[in-house]
Design a protein around this motif. Sequence first.
Motif, PDB file in Angstrom:
ATOM      1  N   ALA A 277     -13.146  -2.001   0.971  1.00 21.87           N
ATOM      2  CA  ALA A 277     -12.262  -1.507  -0.088  1.00 21.87           C
ATOM      3  C   ALA A 277     -11.219  -2.542  -0.497  1.00 21.87           C
ATOM      4  CB  ALA A 277     -11.558  -0.236   0.370  1.00 21.87           C
ATOM      5  N   GLY A 278     -11.134  -3.645   0.233  1.00 20.31           N
ATOM      6  CA  GLY A 278     -10.139  -4.673  -0.089  1.00 20.31           C
ATOM      7  C   GLY A 278      -8.779  -4.413   0.506  1.00 20.31           C
TER       8      GLY A 278
ATOM      9  N   ARG B 185      -5.762   1.578  -7.925  1.00 22.05           N
ATOM     10  CA  ARG B 185      -6.051   2.768  -8.728  1.00 22.05           C
ATOM     11  C   ARG B 185      -7.104   3.678  -8.105  1.00 22.05           C
ATOM     12  NH1 ARG B 185      -6.150   0.277 -14.923  1.00 22.05           N
ATOM     13  NH2 ARG B 185      -4.119  -0.774 -14.794  1.00 22.05           N
ATOM     14  N   ARG B 186      -7.291   3.559  -6.811  1.00 18.32           N
ATOM     15  CA  ARG B 186      -8.216   4.433  -6.098  1.00 18.32           C
ATOM     16  C   ARG B 186      -7.515   4.999  -4.868  1.00 18.32           C
ATOM     17  NH1 ARG B 186     -14.168   2.149  -5.215  1.00 18.32           N
ATOM     18  NH2 ARG B 186     -14.380   4.354  -4.652  1.00 18.32           N
ATOM     19  N   ILE B 187      -8.063   6.083  -4.347  1.00 20.34           N
ATOM     20  CA  ILE B 187      -7.535   6.713  -3.143  1.00 20.34           C
ATOM     21  C   ILE B 187      -8.634   6.724  -2.088  1.00 20.34           C
ATOM     22  CG2 ILE B 187      -6.525   8.778  -2.111  1.00 20.34           C
ATOM     23  CD1 ILE B 187      -5.483   9.538  -4.856  1.00 20.34           C
TER      24      ILE B 187
ATOM     25  N   GLU C 120       3.115  -7.578  -8.263  1.00 24.36           N
ATOM     26  CA  GLU C 120       2.908  -7.105  -9.627  1.00 24.36           C
ATOM     27  C   GLU C 120       3.210  -5.614  -9.751  1.00 24.36           C
ATOM     28  OE1 GLU C 120      -1.086  -8.073 -10.627  1.00 24.36           O
ATOM     29  OE2 GLU C 120      -0.780 -10.246 -10.547  1.00 24.36           O
ATOM     30  N   LEU C 121       3.529  -4.974  -8.637  1.00 25.67           N
ATOM     31  CA  LEU C 121       3.759  -3.538  -8.626  1.00 25.67           C
ATOM     32  C   LEU C 121       5.207  -3.217  -8.964  1.00 25.67           C
ATOM     33  CD1 LEU C 121       1.758  -2.610  -5.414  1.00 25.67           C
ATOM     34  CD2 LEU C 121       0.989  -2.530  -7.792  1.00 25.67           C
ATOM     35  N   MET C 122       5.409  -2.004  -9.450  1.00 26.90           N
ATOM     36  CA  MET C 122       6.747  -1.556  -9.804  1.00 26.90           C
ATOM     37  C   MET C 122       7.464  -1.023  -8.569  1.00 26.90           C
ATOM     38  SD  MET C 122       5.887   0.381 -13.397  1.00 26.90           S
ATOM     39  CE  MET C 122       7.596   0.803 -13.699  1.00 26.90           C
TER      40      MET C 122
ATOM     41  N   LEU D  55       0.848  -1.181   0.000  1.00 25.50           N
ATOM     42  CA  LEU D  55       0.000   0.000   0.000  1.00 25.50           C
ATOM     43  C   LEU D  55       0.888   1.238   0.000  1.00 25.50           C
ATOM     44  CD1 LEU D  55      -2.637  -0.938   2.741  1.00 25.50           C
ATOM     45  CD2 LEU D  55      -3.020  -0.916   0.269  1.00 25.50           C
ATOM     46  N   LEU D  56       0.397   2.300  -0.609  1.00 26.15           N
ATOM     47  CA  LEU D  56       1.051   3.602  -0.508  1.00 26.15           C
ATOM     48  C   LEU D  56       0.192   4.455   0.405  1.00 26.15           C
ATOM     49  CD1 LEU D  56       3.282   5.544  -1.417  1.00 26.15           C
ATOM     50  CD2 LEU D  56       1.808   6.205  -3.330  1.00 26.15           C
ATOM     51  N   VAL D  57       0.779   4.912   1.514  1.00 22.15           N
ATOM     52  CA  VAL D  57       0.018   5.603   2.553  1.00 22.15           C
ATOM     53  C   VAL D  57       0.569   7.009   2.738  1.00 22.15           C
ATOM     54  CG1 VAL D  57      -0.696   5.570   4.969  1.00 22.15           C
ATOM     55  CG2 VAL D  57      -0.441   3.414   3.714  1.00 22.15           C
ATOM     56  N   GLU D  58      -0.315   8.011   2.784  1.00 21.87           N
ATOM     57  CA  GLU D  58       0.042   9.399   3.071  1.00 21.87           C
ATOM     58  C   GLU D  58      -0.623   9.799   4.380  1.00 21.87           C
ATOM     59  OE1 GLU D  58       0.088  12.070  -0.653  1.00 21.87           O
ATOM     60  OE2 GLU D  58      -1.488  10.596  -1.037  1.00 21.87           O
TER      61      GLU D  58
END
Length: 406
Positions: A83-84, A31-33, A96-98, A15-18
């Motif tokens: 949201a999964g 592809r969602r926030i 599968e992510l870069m 996950l990318l978390v801010e």
Amino acid sequence: MTLTPDVTLRRVPELLVEVESSHRVRVHHDRRIWEFGPHALSLLDVFYEPVTVAEALQRLRPRLKGRRAVDELLTTLTTMAGAGLLTPDPAEGHSELMFPIGGYGQTYLDVTMLEDPVRKPLFLKAIDEVVGPDDVVLDLGTGCGVLAVAAARAGARHVYAVEPARTGDIAARVVERNGFADRVTIVRGWSSTTELPEKATVLTTDIIGNDGLDMVIWENLQDARRRLLSDDARLIPGSLRARIYLAHMPAGFRSRHRILPAHIMRWQSRYGIDFAPMLEGNLSRSAGFYERPEHVRDWEPLSEPVPLFTVDLHQDVRHFENEVSVPVTRAGLCNTALVYFEAQLGPTTVLSTAPWDGGEKSHWYCAGWAFPEELKVAPGDMITLSYRYEGDGRARVELVQKEEEL
């Protein structure tokens, strides 16, 4: 999905978390926030490993000071599951992510590691030398499980293989496929938060950085020695011996790691902006870098390697600094110092990261420090360098300017 107390959930692998200053949390996924309140980080942390909803709420109970906090947490939990972000069936296998989101779950890292014809075979040789039938082995950062399987194959009574990244899922399948599921336990998480049911008598790990200490191997092994190992435990590796030598870095490489006057002129012509302050700030200290060994081995050496430091990984971590004087053996323009290390893996097994011992398939880079200026040197000159290890993988090499030596 209906959430009940006995449902087991786990956070999805990447996950990318801010986090805002107000503790609002944005999570990027599929592809969602998604935006959440202050309980999001607690939930992402507690579901790092598979855990039932009831157990998660029990762990978080001390943080909940009233009914409002409970309601907020349950709402966030329900939304995350919908949201999964929290799921009973997280994705397994390689990411599968870069990079960098894919991290240590990427296929690339396992391929480069296993394709190296030298590094992992030396670890396996050391395991065969050290591990016996009565040993309990702790493997830190098991990755795809190669060292854990090797330890079980060498006869270890049991192996605890610790891995925080999603490659732990792959390691579990590799262990099972090779017939060692009864003797190898995959522990998902960081070693600093891990507890074992018994003390290990051997520790194996390949969390050795490109300059030896930059992946915090010393600190991690100190923690393991204090909590997870027997008093007489053997370590693979047991020590690191670093060496340093002077060299000339070719212009094409130097321009990748230092800002030079030619950069300033070119950028001003291209952009119409004076970037000279970047050059002025860049001249104050040496610049650390990594380069591939197949490139570095062709750089002109200007001295023989000299000892830089020795670290006994059985001893406690300490910050240290020292100065070394390096005799110049060849005339030329000296603009860099290159550091490599020798890891004592077993009684007769040593891993060297010297550039001449590496190649295109090596699973490591060469570490070095590019000086602010190029020095014209001749045989017999003495170049003094300072080295400082600041802890947590942070180190510096600096050129010590001494007129009587230059």
